[in-house]
Scaffold this active site. Sequence first.
Site, PDB file in Angstrom:
ATOM      1  N   HIS A   1      54.120 -17.731 -20.525  1.00 48.98           N
ATOM      2  CA  HIS A   1      55.459 -18.333 -20.377  1.00 48.98           C
ATOM      3  C   HIS A   1      56.484 -17.324 -20.202  1.00 48.98           C
ATOM      4  O   HIS A   1      57.394 -17.352 -19.293  1.00 48.98           O
ATOM      5  CB  HIS A   1      55.688 -19.120 -21.560  1.00 48.98           C
ATOM      6  CG  HIS A   1      57.145 -19.703 -21.544  1.00 48.98           C
ATOM      7  ND1 HIS A   1      57.367 -21.028 -21.408  1.00 48.98           N
ATOM      8  CD2 HIS A   1      58.469 -19.021 -22.016  1.00 48.98           C
ATOM      9  CE1 HIS A   1      58.534 -21.437 -21.647  1.00 48.98           C
ATOM     10  NE2 HIS A   1      59.217 -20.276 -21.693  1.00 48.98           N
ATOM     11  N   GLU A   2      56.556 -16.272 -20.939  1.00 49.44           N
ATOM     12  CA  GLU A   2      57.547 -15.262 -20.982  1.00 49.44           C
ATOM     13  C   GLU A   2      57.577 -14.205 -19.840  1.00 49.44           C
ATOM     14  O   GLU A   2      58.510 -14.024 -19.080  1.00 49.44           O
ATOM     15  CB  GLU A   2      57.487 -14.459 -22.222  1.00 49.44           C
ATOM     16  CG  GLU A   2      57.423 -15.252 -23.592  1.00 49.44           C
ATOM     17  CD  GLU A   2      58.877 -15.980 -23.798  1.00 49.44           C
ATOM     18  OE1 GLU A   2      59.880 -15.765 -23.003  1.00 49.44           O
ATOM     19  OE2 GLU A   2      58.942 -17.122 -24.687  1.00 49.44           O
TER      20      GLU A   2
ATOM     21  N   HIS B   1      58.823 -15.809 -16.604  1.00 50.78           N
ATOM     22  CA  HIS B   1      60.267 -15.448 -16.438  1.00 50.78           C
ATOM     23  C   HIS B   1      60.849 -14.200 -15.653  1.00 50.78           C
ATOM     24  O   HIS B   1      61.449 -14.274 -15.015  1.00 50.78           O
ATOM     25  CB  HIS B   1      61.035 -15.565 -17.852  1.00 50.78           C
ATOM     26  CG  HIS B   1      61.151 -16.756 -18.199  1.00 50.78           C
ATOM     27  ND1 HIS B   1      62.153 -17.664 -18.062  1.00 50.78           N
ATOM     28  CD2 HIS B   1      60.757 -17.277 -19.694  1.00 50.78           C
ATOM     29  CE1 HIS B   1      62.147 -18.823 -18.530  1.00 50.78           C
ATOM     30  NE2 HIS B   1      61.431 -18.607 -19.643  1.00 50.78           N
TER      31      HIS B   1
ATOM     32  N   GLU C   1      63.351 -22.858 -17.404  1.00 57.60           N
ATOM     33  CA  GLU C   1      62.562 -23.044 -18.559  1.00 57.60           C
ATOM     34  C   GLU C   1      61.283 -23.626 -18.066  1.00 57.60           C
ATOM     35  O   GLU C   1      60.052 -23.236 -18.578  1.00 57.60           O
ATOM     36  CB  GLU C   1      63.037 -24.010 -19.565  1.00 57.60           C
ATOM     37  CG  GLU C   1      64.301 -23.202 -20.459  1.00 57.60           C
ATOM     38  CD  GLU C   1      63.434 -22.165 -21.268  1.00 57.60           C
ATOM     39  OE1 GLU C   1      62.401 -22.619 -21.880  1.00 57.60           O
ATOM     40  OE2 GLU C   1      63.746 -20.951 -21.437  1.00 57.60           O
TER      41      GLU C   1
ATOM     42  N   HIS D   1      66.504 -25.854 -23.038  1.00 57.01           N
ATOM     43  CA  HIS D   1      65.069 -25.899 -23.508  1.00 57.01           C
ATOM     44  C   HIS D   1      64.621 -27.422 -23.624  1.00 57.01           C
ATOM     45  O   HIS D   1      63.395 -27.717 -23.585  1.00 57.01           O
ATOM     46  CB  HIS D   1      65.039 -25.358 -24.866  1.00 57.01           C
ATOM     47  CG  HIS D   1      65.230 -23.762 -24.910  1.00 57.01           C
ATOM     48  ND1 HIS D   1      66.549 -23.126 -25.212  1.00 57.01           N
ATOM     49  CD2 HIS D   1      64.208 -22.819 -24.791  1.00 57.01           C
ATOM     50  CE1 HIS D   1      66.355 -21.995 -25.222  1.00 57.01           C
ATOM     51  NE2 HIS D   1      65.167 -21.756 -24.724  1.00 57.01           N
TER      52      HIS D   1
END
Length: 536
Positions: free
Chosen positions: A350-351, A354, A374, A438
Site C-alpha cells: 500500500h505505502e 503511493h 488512497e 481515507h
Amino acid sequence: MRLTATPRTTALRAAALVASAAMVVVGVQTGSASASGDRDSGGLPVGLSAGQRAAAIQDAQGAAAGTAAKIGLGSKEKLVARDVVKDADGTVHTRYERTYDGLPVLGGDLIVHETKAGARSVTKANEASIAVSTDASLAPAEAKKSALSAAAAQKTAKPAGQSPRKVVWAAQGKPVLAYETVVTGVQKDGTPSELHVVTDAANGKKLFQYEGIETGSGTSTYSGTVPLDTTKSGSQYQLVDGKRGGHKTYDLNQGSSGTGSLYTNSTDTWGGGRQTAGVDAHYGAAVTWDFYKNTFGRNGIRNDGKAAYSRVHYGKGYVNAFWSDSCFCMTYGDGEGDKKPLTAIDVAAHEMSHGVTAATAKLVYSGESGGLNEATSDIFGTAVEFYANNKSDVGDYLIGEKIDIFGNGKPLRYMDKPSKDGKSKDSWYSGLGGIDVHYSSGPANHFFYLLSEGSGKKTINGVNYDSPTADGSKVTGIGRDKATKIWYKALTTQFTSNTNYAKARTGTLAAAASLYGNNSAEYKAVAAAWTAISVK
C-alpha cells in the site's frame, strides 16, 4: 498517506501535487470497437528497460516544443517530459509537466496519447488558459510567514519553512501567480511533516495546502518463513537485494531521522528479535517489486530500475508506516507499546504504491483525487497480497487485517462494504470530496471489489463478503486480475493530478476499451460497477 485518520490508527504514504479541479479530456482515443474479451495484449504496456525508458523520455523532451505547438499551448508555455508508456499496439502515452515563462505550473500536467497511425489526443488536468504577469506584488518573506502560520494551525512541532518558490497556480479557477512554500516539522503523532502551502503572490491569500508525507530465507512476523535476496560483504550478509535495484533495509533503532544501521548477519538465516521486522519489510518490498514487474512490466516504483529503501523500528510507540517521496523510502513504526510493527504485506505494498502514484498521475492528496490516491494504494496493496500467495497471510479484500491497530482483530478497511468500518462511504455523493481522504476512498475500493468479484454474498479464501449496490443492481465481476490491469492502465495513461470520481470513470472506461474493446464484457462491467456506486 495515512492508513486511517486518527492518531492511533495512522499510517502514511506518498507525495502529491496541486489541488482538485476538473480534468479535461480532449478527444481521448478509447481503443478499437472489438467485442473480444481476450484482446488485452494490445493495450498492455510494453516492458521497457531503464535505458529504453530514459531514451524515450529524452526523445519526448527533444520534441516537446513541437508537441506544445501542436496541442495549442501559448508561446510562453513549455512542456517537460516526465514519463512515457508504450502499449503493445503501438500507442504512446507521454506525460508532461508544464512551465509558464520558466515557472512551474501547478495543475498544468497533461498526457499526450498518440496511436501508431499518428492520431493524437490529450488528457489535461485543467483546460484553463494561462496569461499572468510573473512580477509578484508579495515579497517571498510574506509567503513564508503565511506558510508558517498554516503549519502552526496544524499544530506541527518545530516548523522550519524553506524559501518560497514562485509558481503559477492553475489547479483551481483562473491561473494566478503564486508562491509555494514547504514547511518541515513533526506532526502530532510523531510523523514527519512536509506541509506544502500555496500563497497568492498578489495578495497573500492562502490558495491551497497539503501534507507531503501522507499516511500511508528469514522468519517474519506476519508471513512465516520467507525467501530473502541478500548480499554478502566480507564475512557478513546484508539485507541488500541485488536482484531488485539494490533495495536496502535499515534498523532505525527507535530513531526518527537518517537511515540507522543496515541489517547484517553472520549467516544468511534471518529473524528473531529486531531482525524480524526487517525480514517483513525486505520481503514486502521484494514481493511488491515482483508484482509490478511481472504483472505490468514495471521496473521498480519509478519504473527506472532503481530501488527504494526501507527503515524499520521508527520512533517509540509509533503506530504508523509511511512512504516519503523526498527520501524515496518506506518507514515502519513498531505499533503501540513497540509490540506490533506495521510491516504486513498489504501495508508495505500500500505505502510503496503511493510511490507509483507519485511517479505517474500524482493524484493530489485532497478532495476526490485524494480519495482516489488512497484507494489506488488499497487496490494494489490488495493485489500484491493475493499475488504473494503466502499461506500465513492469504489474499483478501480487507486492509491492514494483520497489524491489528484497533486491538480487537478488526481490519482498517473493508473493500466489499467500506461503511463497515463506521466512517468510509460505500458510494459517491456530491459532498464526498469534503471528507477525510481515507474515507472518501471507500467508493473506489467498493468499485474495485464489485468489478473483481461482483455484488452479493460469497466466500473467498475463508473470508465472507456481502457487497451491496447503491441502486440494487446486480454486478457480475470480471476477476481481480483484469480489474487490476484496468486500474493500473487508467492510473498510468489516463489519470492526472486532479482526477475526480467522474473522470476516474472516464479513465477506466478508456482503459477497458484499450485492453478489451469498446463493446467487451469488461467495458460493460466497468460501467456497471461505477453505476453501482452512483458514479454515472
